[in-house]
Enzyme design. Sequence first.
Site: not given
Length: 130
Positions: A1-2
């Site tokens: 997700m980053p």
Amino acid sequence: MPLVQVSLRRGKPAAYHQAIFDRVYRAMRETFNVPEDDRFMAITEHDASTFSVSPTYFGIARSDDAILLQLTVSNTRTREQKQALYRRIVEVLQESPGLRPEDVFINLVEVLPENWSFGHGIAQYVANKS
């Protein structure tokens, strides 16, 4: 997700870019519990006229090799995890591609889990929650 966005001065070879991708991803996996295959990264190169980094802010002597790393992440990490991430990114980028610790600027942008869609127009982190 980053979501990782890297800005740097133009002129580095593809292997240099790949080392940044691989090492930052490794640091995130080791300190932020980022899952396998959760890899969304981009590098933007700039000419000298479109890239400005203070050479001395906070008493840190930066060179023309300075990079700006901006990571957009969910607001689920502790202060300790963030500090560990900063340290680990600097360590691994010093190993390869050989960046000086002074030349690594990191900024985290924290967002709520519902602010992510990985495809299909669905907010996957909240789609199955009531």
